[in-house]
Design an enzyme around this catalytic site. Structure first.
Site, short mmCIF file in Angstrom:
data_model
loop_
_atom_site.label_atom_id
_atom_site.label_comp_id
_atom_site.label_asym_id
_atom_site.label_seq_id
_atom_site.Cartn_x
_atom_site.Cartn_y
_atom_site.Cartn_z
N LYS A 113 0.82 -1.21 0.00
CA LYS A 113 0.00 0.00 0.00
C LYS A 113 0.86 1.26 0.00
CE LYS A 113 -4.25 -1.72 2.16
NZ LYS A 113 -5.09 -1.68 3.38
N LYS A 194 -5.93 -10.42 -9.63
CA LYS A 194 -7.10 -10.79 -8.84
C LYS A 194 -8.25 -9.83 -9.13
CE LYS A 194 -7.63 -11.39 -4.21
NZ LYS A 194 -7.23 -11.48 -2.81
N LYS A 197 -11.84 -4.06 -7.27
CA LYS A 197 -12.55 -2.86 -7.69
C LYS A 197 -11.62 -1.80 -8.25
CE LYS A 197 -15.13 -0.73 -5.03
NZ LYS A 197 -15.74 -0.18 -3.83
#
Ligand code: TRP
Length: 326
Positions: A113, A194, A197
């Site tokens: 992240k 994967k 969204k």
């Protein structure tokens, strides 16, 4: 035998996609008959990333609606909003005092992240797994159903609880992660990644997508990209979905066709689209129902918050006593 306590958390991002559902959330529904379940909308976790404060209450609300729609039953399970139970942050601080920085520096999700969002590498993002440990241990949960990507955080929870037990006396039982059998669902448009969204709407099927949207997305899903002998990632993904959602007979029929090279992808896709539309229909109807009954949803949330608070308030006293704070 007393039921074990189960806890899991979901970030309030508003929408749920088929990958989330099959990978983790369907498991949450199934677990309700086995364990004493708490499901938390982890709004304090999600503020460590980018979010819109003006839309946030709506996102939290919609997340609860989605949980209700997939079959989380508020009569069996406690659904609550993390920030409404102040003891989460309190316990996070207590755990901060026994968590080695080096353990947090190893966390791959933090590194990932942080590298994707260099403008906003905040202390909360670094501490995220400590808050997650607090979420779980505040309720003395022992069973934690998650996706694969959370396993490292759950190992850290066990590290923290062992440290606590050693330092302050035996308090917590080791926690056990539960991974769902629902395989990894990949993106429809880029089957090497994967389903997620953040890739954009053609990559995923949202639980709220209309039948037309579902048809369109499945029909344009990437299949073979080369003449390779092995089944391509895209085709494999379609078969995975079919295997999870359709009759065994139907699955076998298409697999046989694939093996003897008579398979028409358009037929496979059309069948799969229908199966997904049928799967989502009752979920969407329930979703509509809850959206029309906002007051009931709010009551469920308030009730869940209250129940969670009662457990948390009791447990934190014990923890603080052990630490010499009371
Ligand atoms: N970090 C989890 C995720 O992103 C969400 C979460 C927060 C969680 N607290 C938790 C999951 C406690 C399990 C238990 O998916």
């Amino acid at each position: 035998m007393a039921k074990k306590i189960l806890l899991s958390g979901i970030q309030p991002s508003g929408k749920i996609h088929l990958g989330n559902y099959l990978g983790t959330l369907k498991n949450w529904v199934d677990m309700q008959s086995k364990h004493s379940c708490l499901y938390s909308v982890v709004d304090l976790h999600a503020i460590t990333g980018n979010y819109d404060p003006k839309k946030y209450q709506e996102d939290i609300f919609n997340t609860v609606v989605n949980l209700l729609a997939i079959g989380i039953n508020p009569k069996k399970s406690i659904i609550f909003v993390q920030s409404s139970v102040k003891e989460h942050t309190e316990l996070c601080w207590l755990f901060n005092s026994i968590t080695p920085i080096a353990e947090l520096e190893r966390m791959t999700q933090f590194k990932d992240k942080a590298s994707k969002n260099k403008q906003n590498i905040n202390v909360g993002l670094f501490n995220y797994p400590v808050l997650q440990a607090a979420d779980i241990l505040l309720y003395r949960a022992e069973v934690v159903p998650v996706g694969e990507d959370q396993l490292q955080h759950l190992e850290l929870t066990n590290t923290i609880l062992r440290k606590f037990n050693n330092k302050f006396g035996n308090t917590f039982n080791e926690i056990k992660p539960i991974l769902s059998k629902g395989a990894r669902i990949m993106s429809l448009a880029d089957p090497a990644s994967k389903m997620s969204k953040s890739l954009g709407s053609k990559h995923y099927i949202a639980l709220s997508d209309s039948p037309e949207e579902i048809k369109k997305k499945i029909m344009s899903a990437v299949t073979d990209t080369s003449e390779s002998k092995e089944m391509s990632a895209g085709v494999k993904n379609l078969f995975t979905l079919l295997e999870l959602l359709a009759d065994k007979k139907i699955y076998n029929k298409y697999l046989n066709e694939y093996n003897n090279k008579s398979l028409k992808y358009s037929e496979l896709k059309s069948e799969l689209a229908d199966v997904i539309i049928n799967l989502l229909k009752p979920i969407q109807e329930k979703r509509e129902y809850w959206l029309q009954n906002r007051k009931k949803v709010n009551k469920i949330i308030l009730n869940g918050n209250k129940k969670a608070r009662l457990i948390a308030q009791k447990n934190i006293i014990d923890i603080k006593q052990k630490m010499g704070l009371l």
